[in-house]
Design an enzyme around this catalytic site. Structure first.
Site, mmCIF file in Angstrom:
data_model
loop_
_atom_site.group_PDB
_atom_site.id
_atom_site.type_symbol
_atom_site.label_atom_id
_atom_site.label_comp_id
_atom_site.label_asym_id
_atom_site.label_seq_id
_atom_site.Cartn_x
_atom_site.Cartn_y
_atom_site.Cartn_z
ATOM 1 N N SER A 184 1.332 -1.081 -0.002
ATOM 2 C CA SER A 184 -0.472 -0.140 0.360
ATOM 3 C C SER A 184 0.257 1.434 -0.127
ATOM 4 C CB SER A 184 -1.038 -0.647 1.403
ATOM 5 O OG SER A 184 -1.779 1.052 1.096
ATOM 6 N N ASP A 324 -5.480 -3.751 -3.288
ATOM 7 C CA ASP A 324 -4.356 -2.863 -2.577
ATOM 8 C C ASP A 324 -3.900 -4.049 -1.270
ATOM 9 O OD1 ASP A 324 -2.784 -2.038 0.744
ATOM 10 O OD2 ASP A 324 -4.420 -1.263 1.029
#
Length: 489
Positions: A184, A324
């Protein structure tokens, strides 16, 4: 027994350490704290039940004697007996966390002697007794046995600027490992490290505007008291500005740093991936970072891009979309161990969920053994919950997918051997995906720097031997990806 004045002095020094504006100021207060608390004397006392000081002392004396006598064969034999990061238990965390600065002097001296002995062996001329192949075999075996350190950068949303401060401090002290992972927001920092040389990093880490070209617009919104949420287009513009157009293999060739980016599958029945120069050499780094930053429900899932055999951009696994990386594998320790021989982990942790979990464990008034039992029991309960959601929520795939992601996020391990965490425990939810002002970014960067200072000596001692072995065995300049690509016509 401490006097009242000593107690007041220690608290005042701890306050000065928390408020220090430079590493030099922090170090000065830390050393004064050790002098008053008695830990400066503790460092120079070899005896301790926490490690095998007799073994360390014996080996140190042998290595010093052999090197002083220039007994090259004897020195190589002694080194061959074992180079371990936890020799005699000297890597125990408590040995590095009792004093504010440093650890037992015997441990520091032993590590320094190993490094000097390795350098000495690498520079002696080849001979009949020790051939060049003998030296190469020894260094490769020593590197394999000692293992590597890795820097793992967690997901953090807009708080990812904290990682930049951590990196800045580690870089200034020449302590950044060659193996780096990011998920991320952490993937952006990992990509910056993996695509820039040291000279380029020196300029980049001191230039706020280069790392966030949208700041002018963001500050304008802040003046109007509006916090604009980061969207896919803003993220794309940011990544295009800070991450060069290169593949993982090309990035490794340029810098020698082995970066890995974690991505999670958007579809069911798929496994998360760790993208790097080994598993996906032709994938574009920026593409993987975009996928790793695609928070489900906020950003659209991403299709990866890679170079084909002719060096042209094309979709990578075109029937798959990715999101993510922090959702399923924020800190990919096991995969790094398998791919790169990593056995020591430095974690820059700014994930609000993991910080809450870590703070909660710290406040539990129970022994560490009980905490481990609670943690294992919680993980088993989460696994059962994930099985339930998969089995009984099939008719509601979106709900089932969200439940699976939640279980994966909570059940992960969020700690390493050395953990660098911010001092704040509360995070304004608006900031997590909001665009920050210049002032807020600078505060996060400095928080990352200051949070790293207490860990620098431990990192230096625990990684010094590994750094030396990597320097001696630096092969990355021998790699050349150009011959892999063909030219049309």
């Amino acid at each position: 027994m401490f006097s009242f004045n000593n107690t007041i002095s220690l608290r005042y020094l701890e306050y000065k350490m928390r408020q220090a504006q430079s590493y030099a100021a922090w170090k000065e207060s830390a050393l004064k704290h050790d002098a008053i608390s008695g830990f400066e004397a503790w460092k120079h006392k070899e005896e301790s039940n926490s490690y095998d000081y007799k073994n360390i002392r014996t080996r140190l004396d042998i290595l010093r004697t052999l090197r002083r006598q220039q007994d090259d064969v004897g020195l190589l034999f002694a080194l061959n007996e074992g180079i371990h990061g936890n020799q005699g238990g000297m890597g125990a965390s408590k040995l590095h966390q009792l004093a504010k600065f440093g650890t037992k002097q015997l441990i520091t001296d032993y590590v320094d002697e190993i490094v000097e002995a390795l350098e000495y062996i690498s520079t002696i001329p080849a001979s009949k007794e020790i051939t060049q192949q003998d030296k190469l075999d020894f260094f490769e075996r020593a590197s394999h046995c000692f293992g590597r350190s890795a820097l793992m950068l967690s997901g953090a949303g807009s708080l990812g600027h904290f990682h930049r401060g951590v990196i800045k401090s580690l870089f200034e002290h020449k302590l950044i490992p060659n193996v780096i992972s990011g998920s991320s927001a952490g993937s952006i920092s990992a990509a910056l490290l993996g695509t820039r040389t040291d000279d380029e990093l020196t300029a980049l880490l001191h230039d706020t505007t280069t790392l966030d070209p949208l700041q002018g617009e963001i500050d304008k919104y802040r003046r109007r008291l509006i916090r604009k949420q980061t969207d896919s287009e803003s993220l794309k513009l940011l990544l295009e500005a800070v991450i060069p157009d290169m593949t993982f293999q090309e990035a490794y060739e340029k810098t020698g740093r082995m970066i890995s980016i974690t991505i999670a599958p958007y579809e069911e029945h798929q496994k998360s991936r760790l993208m790097n120069a080994i598993t996906s050499p032709n994938v574009f780094v920026r593409s993987a970072v975009m996928a790793s930053c695609a928070v489900p429900g906020i950003f659209e899932p991403v299709m990866l891009m890679a170079k084909n055999v002719y060096g042209e951009a094309q979709p990578y696994l075109p029937d798959r979309l990715w999101v993510d990386g922090a959702v399923t594998d924020d800190l990919p320790a096991k995969r790094l161990a398998r791919l790169y021989g990593v056995n020591h982990y430095i974690v820059s942790q700014a994930n609000p969920l993991s910080l809450a979990i870590m703070k909660g464990e710290d406040y539990l008034p129970v022994p560490d053994g009980v905490k481990n039992v609670v943690r294992l029991s919680t993980h088993e309960m989460l696994k059962s919950g994930e099985y339930f959601s998969r089995r009984y929520l099939r008719k509601m795939p979106k709900v089932g997918q969200a439940m699976s992601m939640f279980h994966s996020a909570v059940a992960q391990e969020y700690k390493g051997d050395i953990n660098i965490v911010p001092s704040f425990s509360f995070v304004n939810p608006q900031k997590l995906l909001g665009q920050l002002s210049t002032e807020e970014i600078n505060e996060l960067v400095f928080e990352g720097e200051r949070s790293t200072w207490p860990c620098l000596q431990q990192i230096k001692i625990c990684t010094k031997i590994g750094h030396k072995l990597d320097d001696i065995l630096d092969h990355h300049r021998d790699h050349d990806v150009q011959h892999l690509y063909k030219k049309r016509g």
